[in-house]
Structures are given as C-alpha cells and as structure tokens.
Motif scaffolding. Sequence first.
Motif, PDB file in Angstrom:
ATOM      1  N   LEU A   2       0.773  -1.188   0.040  1.00  0.00           N
ATOM      2  CA  LEU A   2      -0.002   0.018   0.099  1.00  0.00           C
ATOM      3  C   LEU A   2       0.847   1.249   0.030  1.00  0.00           C
ATOM      4  O   LEU A   2       0.474   2.082  -0.776  1.00  0.00           O
ATOM      5  CB  LEU A   2      -0.912  -0.064   1.156  1.00  0.00           C
ATOM      6  CG  LEU A   2      -2.019  -1.170   1.110  1.00  0.00           C
ATOM      7  CD1 LEU A   2      -2.840  -1.057   2.353  1.00  0.00           C
ATOM      8  CD2 LEU A   2      -2.803  -1.014   0.028  1.00  0.00           C
ATOM      9  N   ARG A   3       1.800   1.417   1.021  1.00  0.00           N
ATOM     10  CA  ARG A   3       2.799   2.396   0.851  1.00  0.00           C
ATOM     11  C   ARG A   3       3.518   2.636  -0.617  1.00  0.00           C
ATOM     12  O   ARG A   3       3.511   4.049  -1.156  1.00  0.00           O
ATOM     13  CB  ARG A   3       3.908   2.178   1.873  1.00  0.00           C
ATOM     14  CG  ARG A   3       3.512   2.304   3.120  1.00  0.00           C
ATOM     15  CD  ARG A   3       4.552   2.155   4.300  1.00  0.00           C
ATOM     16  NE  ARG A   3       5.604   3.018   4.252  1.00  0.00           N
ATOM     17  CZ  ARG A   3       6.453   3.248   5.193  1.00  0.00           C
ATOM     18  NH1 ARG A   3       6.258   2.352   6.259  1.00  0.00           N
ATOM     19  NH2 ARG A   3       7.366   4.241   5.325  1.00  0.00           N
ATOM     20  N   GLN A   4       3.913   1.582  -1.303  1.00  0.00           N
ATOM     21  CA  GLN A   4       4.269   1.608  -2.828  1.00  0.00           C
ATOM     22  C   GLN A   4       3.180   2.331  -3.691  1.00  0.00           C
ATOM     23  O   GLN A   4       3.576   3.002  -4.264  1.00  0.00           O
ATOM     24  CB  GLN A   4       4.833   0.380  -3.160  1.00  0.00           C
ATOM     25  CG  GLN A   4       5.422   0.404  -4.553  1.00  0.00           C
ATOM     26  CD  GLN A   4       6.094  -1.104  -5.036  1.00  0.00           C
ATOM     27  OE1 GLN A   4       5.770  -1.970  -4.504  1.00  0.00           O
ATOM     28  NE2 GLN A   4       6.579  -1.012  -6.089  1.00  0.00           N
ATOM     29  N   LEU A   5       2.032   1.718  -3.568  1.00  0.00           N
ATOM     30  CA  LEU A   5       1.078   2.215  -4.156  1.00  0.00           C
ATOM     31  C   LEU A   5       0.699   3.919  -4.130  1.00  0.00           C
ATOM     32  O   LEU A   5       0.332   4.540  -5.181  1.00  0.00           O
ATOM     33  CB  LEU A   5      -0.264   1.686  -4.232  1.00  0.00           C
ATOM     34  CG  LEU A   5      -0.171   0.075  -4.922  1.00  0.00           C
ATOM     35  CD1 LEU A   5      -1.465  -0.617  -4.182  1.00  0.00           C
ATOM     36  CD2 LEU A   5      -0.379   0.321  -6.172  1.00  0.00           C
TER      37      LEU A   5
ATOM     38  N   THR B  31      -6.988   4.134  -8.320  1.00  0.00           N
ATOM     39  CA  THR B  31      -7.671   2.941  -8.543  1.00  0.00           C
ATOM     40  C   THR B  31      -6.964   1.709  -8.070  1.00  0.00           C
ATOM     41  O   THR B  31      -7.881   0.867  -7.310  1.00  0.00           O
ATOM     42  CB  THR B  31      -8.093   2.747 -10.049  1.00  0.00           C
ATOM     43  OG1 THR B  31      -8.701   4.050 -10.703  1.00  0.00           O
ATOM     44  CG2 THR B  31      -8.936   1.421 -10.136  1.00  0.00           C
ATOM     45  N   LYS B  32      -5.825   1.517  -8.057  1.00  0.00           N
ATOM     46  CA  LYS B  32      -5.237   0.323  -8.102  1.00  0.00           C
ATOM     47  C   LYS B  32      -5.267   0.314  -6.448  1.00  0.00           C
ATOM     48  O   LYS B  32      -5.144  -0.652  -5.515  1.00  0.00           O
ATOM     49  CB  LYS B  32      -3.716   0.465  -8.395  1.00  0.00           C
ATOM     50  CG  LYS B  32      -3.439  -0.190  -9.832  1.00  0.00           C
ATOM     51  CD  LYS B  32      -2.128   0.084 -10.220  1.00  0.00           C
ATOM     52  CE  LYS B  32      -1.909  -0.064 -11.786  1.00  0.00           C
ATOM     53  NZ  LYS B  32      -0.388  -0.238 -11.994  1.00  0.00           N
ATOM     54  N   LEU B  33      -4.793   1.505  -5.618  1.00  0.00           N
ATOM     55  CA  LEU B  33      -4.876   1.855  -4.297  1.00  0.00           C
ATOM     56  C   LEU B  33      -6.299   1.242  -3.616  1.00  0.00           C
ATOM     57  O   LEU B  33      -6.236   0.553  -2.616  1.00  0.00           O
ATOM     58  CB  LEU B  33      -4.478   2.898  -3.790  1.00  0.00           C
ATOM     59  CG  LEU B  33      -4.391   3.380  -2.429  1.00  0.00           C
ATOM     60  CD1 LEU B  33      -3.465   2.499  -1.772  1.00  0.00           C
ATOM     61  CD2 LEU B  33      -4.048   4.835  -2.278  1.00  0.00           C
ATOM     62  N   ILE B  34      -7.170   1.744  -3.998  1.00  0.00           N
ATOM     63  CA  ILE B  34      -8.329   1.492  -3.391  1.00  0.00           C
ATOM     64  C   ILE B  34      -8.889   0.112  -3.612  1.00  0.00           C
ATOM     65  O   ILE B  34      -9.414  -0.699  -2.641  1.00  0.00           O
ATOM     66  CB  ILE B  34      -9.590   2.443  -4.055  1.00  0.00           C
ATOM     67  CG1 ILE B  34      -9.502   3.731  -3.964  1.00  0.00           C
ATOM     68  CG2 ILE B  34     -10.867   2.032  -3.859  1.00  0.00           C
ATOM     69  CD1 ILE B  34     -10.303   4.769  -4.623  1.00  0.00           C
ATOM     70  N   ARG B  35      -8.423  -0.598  -4.750  1.00  0.00           N
ATOM     71  CA  ARG B  35      -8.822  -1.903  -5.015  1.00  0.00           C
ATOM     72  C   ARG B  35      -8.040  -2.661  -3.911  1.00  0.00           C
ATOM     73  O   ARG B  35      -8.455  -3.785  -3.524  1.00  0.00           O
ATOM     74  CB  ARG B  35      -8.684  -2.368  -6.260  1.00  0.00           C
ATOM     75  CG  ARG B  35      -9.736  -1.891  -7.386  1.00  0.00           C
ATOM     76  CD  ARG B  35      -9.630  -2.294  -8.885  1.00  0.00           C
ATOM     77  NE  ARG B  35     -10.510  -2.088  -9.729  1.00  0.00           N
ATOM     78  CZ  ARG B  35     -10.653  -1.672 -11.113  1.00  0.00           C
ATOM     79  NH1 ARG B  35      -9.518  -1.867 -11.599  1.00  0.00           N
ATOM     80  NH2 ARG B  35     -11.894  -1.508 -11.461  1.00  0.00           N
ATOM     81  N   ALA B  36      -6.790  -2.476  -3.853  1.00  0.00           N
ATOM     82  CA  ALA B  36      -5.948  -3.109  -2.935  1.00  0.00           C
ATOM     83  C   ALA B  36      -6.520  -3.108  -1.582  1.00  0.00           C
ATOM     84  O   ALA B  36      -6.462  -4.131  -0.782  1.00  0.00           O
ATOM     85  CB  ALA B  36      -4.602  -2.500  -3.008  1.00  0.00           C
ATOM     86  N   ILE B  37      -6.744  -1.922  -1.260  1.00  0.00           N
ATOM     87  CA  ILE B  37      -7.234  -1.683   0.457  1.00  0.00           C
ATOM     88  C   ILE B  37      -8.664  -2.607   0.487  1.00  0.00           C
ATOM     89  O   ILE B  37      -8.805  -3.269   1.312  1.00  0.00           O
ATOM     90  CB  ILE B  37      -7.775  -0.183   0.608  1.00  0.00           C
ATOM     91  CG1 ILE B  37      -6.368   0.314   0.425  1.00  0.00           C
ATOM     92  CG2 ILE B  37      -8.565  -0.017   1.849  1.00  0.00           C
ATOM     93  CD1 ILE B  37      -6.444   2.249   0.483  1.00  0.00           C
TER      94      ILE B  37
END
Length: 216
Positions: free
Chosen positions: A13-16, A35-41
């Motif tokens: 998450l820190r990387q995103l 978008t990638k961050l929200i999906r990962a969360i």
Amino acid sequence: MVNHQTHELHQQLRQLIAQACSHPPDTPERQRDLTKLIRAIIKSGKLWKDNDPNYGDALQKTWIYLCKNIDKYDPERASVITWLNEYLKKRLLDFKLQRSQTQKRKITGHSNLGQDPELSSSNPIENIPASPDIPPILEETREWAQADSDGELRRIHIKGHPEITCQVLILRRLPPETPWNTLAQEFGVSVSTLNAFYRRKCMPRLRKFGESQGYL
C-alpha cells in the motif's frame, strides 16, 4: 506468518501511495494508481465493516477524503488502513448523530428550517474544497448510472412517484451528494421514504456494480 503478511500488505500500500503521489493531480496516471490503491485496500479485507444504513455514504466520503489528502498522508504515523478506518468510523458516527437529531425533532415537533443537519458538520475536513482527483470508483459509478445500459435504473421507482427512480437517486446521492432533506422537499416525500427506497432498491444494485468492478 500473520505479521509477515501484514507487513507485506503495508509495504504494498505504501508503494501504491508513493506511485500515486509521484504524478501531478488530475492526471490519468494518478487516477490509475488511485484505482489500484482503492482496490488493494478493499481486497485486503481490513477496511471497517458496519451494518449502518448509511455505510455506503460514509464509505464514499472516505474515498473522497483519501483522494483529497493522499499527498498529506504520513506513513510513519499510522498505516493507511488504520488512517482510513478512523475517518470512516467518524463519518458513521456523524450519520448516527444526524439520525438521532432528526428523530428528536420529530418527537418534539421542532425543526431547524434554516439548517440542514447534513451541512452542519463541525469537522473542518468537510469544508476542504473539492479536489480535481475524484475517486475513480465514483466516476465509474456515475458513468454506469448515467448510461443505465439495460434501462433497469430508470424503470425502478418509488410507488406513485415515477419521477423518483433508482437512477435519479443514485446520481443525486453521489458526492457532492444532495442532502436527503433537500430531496424530500423537492419531491414532496418524506426522508424516511427516500431512505428506505434507497436501501432496498438502490444499494443492492450499487453493490452489484461495485462487485463487478472489483471494488467490493
């Protein structure tokens, strides 16, 4: 093992976040990484869950908060999930207080005509000007509701009020959302009627769309 997995998640998450912040605001690259961050969360399963009827609204506010404040986030103070869960819980508390105040006004017969409880937040974050970075999930949801490719959202409406459709309510409740009191006055129906219809008819379709996009 659990600690190792948690560490890996936080690092991912820190990387995103770093990737998103490396791009200027209001660019396709930042939108892509948000978008990638929200999906990962969401995929992590660690986001706070609640049966509150306004959970969807509180979650929308949380995604907006994330995108507005992503450049200010300090990973040394807390993990991004802890940061967002704290904000999400506060917004849920706001909604509970609003419902309590509304109920009290009904019981006492008093109403603050000049004050909408949804606009009277003491939280200064609510007064931050809108960022050009609209959370991707909201933009995609708006496009989906406007297109209504199979016509379902336009067909489903409150009994006796063909003008109050799922499409209308979903679009009006997407941030910056129109307050329920304003909608009730505009359409001539009670807030409870609108809320009940939204929970029973709109939320399941919003949830289905979110699942199809990988957001839930």
